[in-house]
Design a protein around this motif. Structure first.
Motif, PDB file in Angstrom:
ATOM      1  N   MET A  65      -8.522 -26.671   0.968  1.00  0.00           N
ATOM      2  CA  MET A  65     -10.028 -27.390   1.405  1.00  0.00           C
ATOM      3  C   MET A  65      -9.805 -27.649   2.815  1.00  0.00           C
ATOM      4  O   MET A  65     -11.062 -28.426   3.281  1.00  0.00           O
ATOM      5  N   GLU A  66      -8.820 -27.208   3.572  1.00  0.00           N
ATOM      6  CA  GLU A  66      -8.667 -27.521   4.904  1.00  0.00           C
ATOM      7  C   GLU A  66      -9.916 -27.371   5.763  1.00  0.00           C
ATOM      8  O   GLU A  66     -10.474 -27.838   6.650  1.00  0.00           O
ATOM      9  N   GLU A  67     -10.512 -25.904   5.496  1.00  0.00           N
ATOM     10  CA  GLU A  67     -11.503 -25.305   6.295  1.00  0.00           C
ATOM     11  C   GLU A  67     -12.843 -26.328   6.001  1.00  0.00           C
ATOM     12  O   GLU A  67     -13.335 -26.602   7.171  1.00  0.00           O
ATOM     13  N   VAL A  68     -12.994 -26.721   4.931  1.00  0.00           N
ATOM     14  CA  VAL A  68     -14.191 -27.493   4.592  1.00  0.00           C
ATOM     15  C   VAL A  68     -13.946 -28.764   5.363  1.00  0.00           C
ATOM     16  O   VAL A  68     -14.814 -29.404   6.212  1.00  0.00           O
ATOM     17  N   ILE A  69     -12.914 -29.538   5.144  1.00  0.00           N
ATOM     18  CA  ILE A  69     -12.475 -30.530   6.083  1.00  0.00           C
ATOM     19  C   ILE A  69     -12.715 -30.571   7.479  1.00  0.00           C
ATOM     20  O   ILE A  69     -13.166 -31.615   8.076  1.00  0.00           O
ATOM     21  N   ALA A  70     -11.996 -29.651   8.050  1.00  0.00           N
ATOM     22  CA  ALA A  70     -11.943 -29.538   9.397  1.00  0.00           C
ATOM     23  C   ALA A  70     -13.287 -29.074  10.356  1.00  0.00           C
ATOM     24  O   ALA A  70     -13.592 -29.571  10.982  1.00  0.00           O
TER      25      ALA A  70
END
Length: 400
Positions: free
Chosen positions: A191-196
């Motif tokens: 999910m980190e790509e979405v969050i960042a």
């Protein structure tokens, strides 16, 4: 009751809100001495206060009231009546606020219901309060409890993106949405790509933190300090710092927006330094986690003044033990990273350049003498704090 709950500290809440009180509420509902709607109102208020102050306890799960609520939630799920929907949302909020362990069945029922309530886009006070309660309750899902992305991700993205365009959420609601998402990231790293990069966490967290910092009167009155009573803005700042600690501890994607976030935490530290020592120390802990995380660019720690901050703190004539430990911990993590050679040629050159900059600053500031002066108390600090630090002074130095 509201005043008692508002002023209660964490110890008091665990002492009073034990199994007995929840069993008593259940008994009063059964005997019709307390109307269900009034019981729900009371429990939602207790839950709201717990959520705002980040208080957790595990007593509700063992009570008869917990079993009653579980049965009501299951029975009412699927009944398509507006009145029933509102009651089901209330029950889910109470259950999430007060419980600690959630079954898969409870999660599959309550998460979609609370997200649906949080998707309301009306901007009146009543609607905002409902959305705030729903998002605050969702935060209580344990960080280690796995949730399928299809159960929440598209809805959370919609809630966050809509707020970024229309500013319809309260500060607490927006923080709760982010906290839920960041804590999910810990066990669902893709999910980190979405969050960042899609939702721009660094930019949003920096802006919220700066706005909240401006809103607080940091010259806390002695009576408030004695009672431990904090403004709502300070309590939300605490929740942001807890979220940022988790983020800096585990994220892997660096982007330029995080530079501004480091600067925002520094401004908070300077504002809280004199009258809010606990909050000051949490800022230092967050920087320590940032220094340890290999995704964080050391050059950013230098340019944003974080390294200078720790130099300045170390040179004070009087230092309390918490600041001593945090300074040692920060420089230990920083030095370790500067010593680790990189296989990638570009990253290795960046490491060497950062090493040269930090070493030059260390020489100018008399860093080695300051560290050496702490040698006699390192063993004491290791015994006092849960996380150990090296007793070898050379581990804190960076040789050019």
């Amino acid at each position: 009751m509201n005043e008692i709950v508002e002023e209660m500290n964490k110890f008091g809440s665990n002492l009073i809100f034990g199994v007995q009180i929840f069993n008593k509420i259940h008994e009063m509902i059964e005997e019709k001495k307390l109307a269900l709607e009034n019981a729900i109102l009371l429990l939602k208020y207790i839950g709201y206060w717990k959520g705002l102050k980040n208080v957790w306890n595990i007593h509700f799960d063992a009570s008869s009231l917990s079993g009653r609520f579980e049965k009501m939630i299951i029975d009412k799920n699927g009944k398509k009546e507006e009145k029933n929907d509102n009651l089901l949302v209330d029950l889910c909020e109470c259950y999430f606020f007060l419980s600690y362990n959630f079954t898969s069945e409870m999660l599959s029922i309550c998460v979609p219901r609370l997200l649906k309530a949080a998707l309301k886009k009306e901007e009146n006070d009543e609607a905002q309060k409902e959305v705030e309660m729903a998002l605050l309750a969702l935060r209580y899902i344990c960080v280690y409890k796995f949730l399928r992305q299809k159960l929440y991700l598209s809805e959370l993205k919609e809630i966050i993106k809509y707020h970024q365009e229309h500013h319809n959420l309260t500060q607490l609601a927006y923080q709760s949405a982010w906290q839920f998402l960041i804590f999910r990231m810990n066990i669902d790293g893709n999910m980190e790509e979405v969050i960042a990069n899609e939702l721009h966490f660094g930019r949003e967290a920096a802006r919220e933190l700066e706005e909240l910092t401006r809103c607080v009167d940091w010259k806390r009155k002695k009576e408030e300090e004695r009672r431990g009573k904090e403004s709502k803005e300070v309590l939300i700042i605490w929740r942001w710092i807890n979220t940022l600690e988790e983020y800096f501890d585990s994220f892997k994607l660096w982007n330029a927006e995080l530079v501004g976030l480091l600067g925002g935490i520094l401004k908070l530290f300077l504002a809280a330094k004199d009258n809010y020592p606990d909050l000051r120390d949490e800022c230092l802990i967050t920087f320590g986690r940032a220094a340890k995380n290999t995704a964080v660019e050391i050059d950013a720690l230098v340019k944003e003044g974080i390294v200078d901050l720790f130099f300045e703190e170390m040179k004070q004539f009087t230092l309390d033990e918490d600041i001593m430990w945090n300074c040692l911990n920060f420089f230990l993590k920083l030095s370790k990273r500067l010593k680790e050679e990189k296989e990638d040629e570009k990253k290795e050159e960046e490491r060497k350049e950062a090493k040269r900059k930090v070493f030059k600053k260390m020489e100018e500031e008399g860093y080695e003498d300051a560290i050496a002066s702490f040698k006699e108390i390192i063993d004491f600090l290791q015994q006092k704090y849960y996380y150990s630090i090296s007793s070898d002074i050379s581990d804190y130095f960076v040789n050019a």
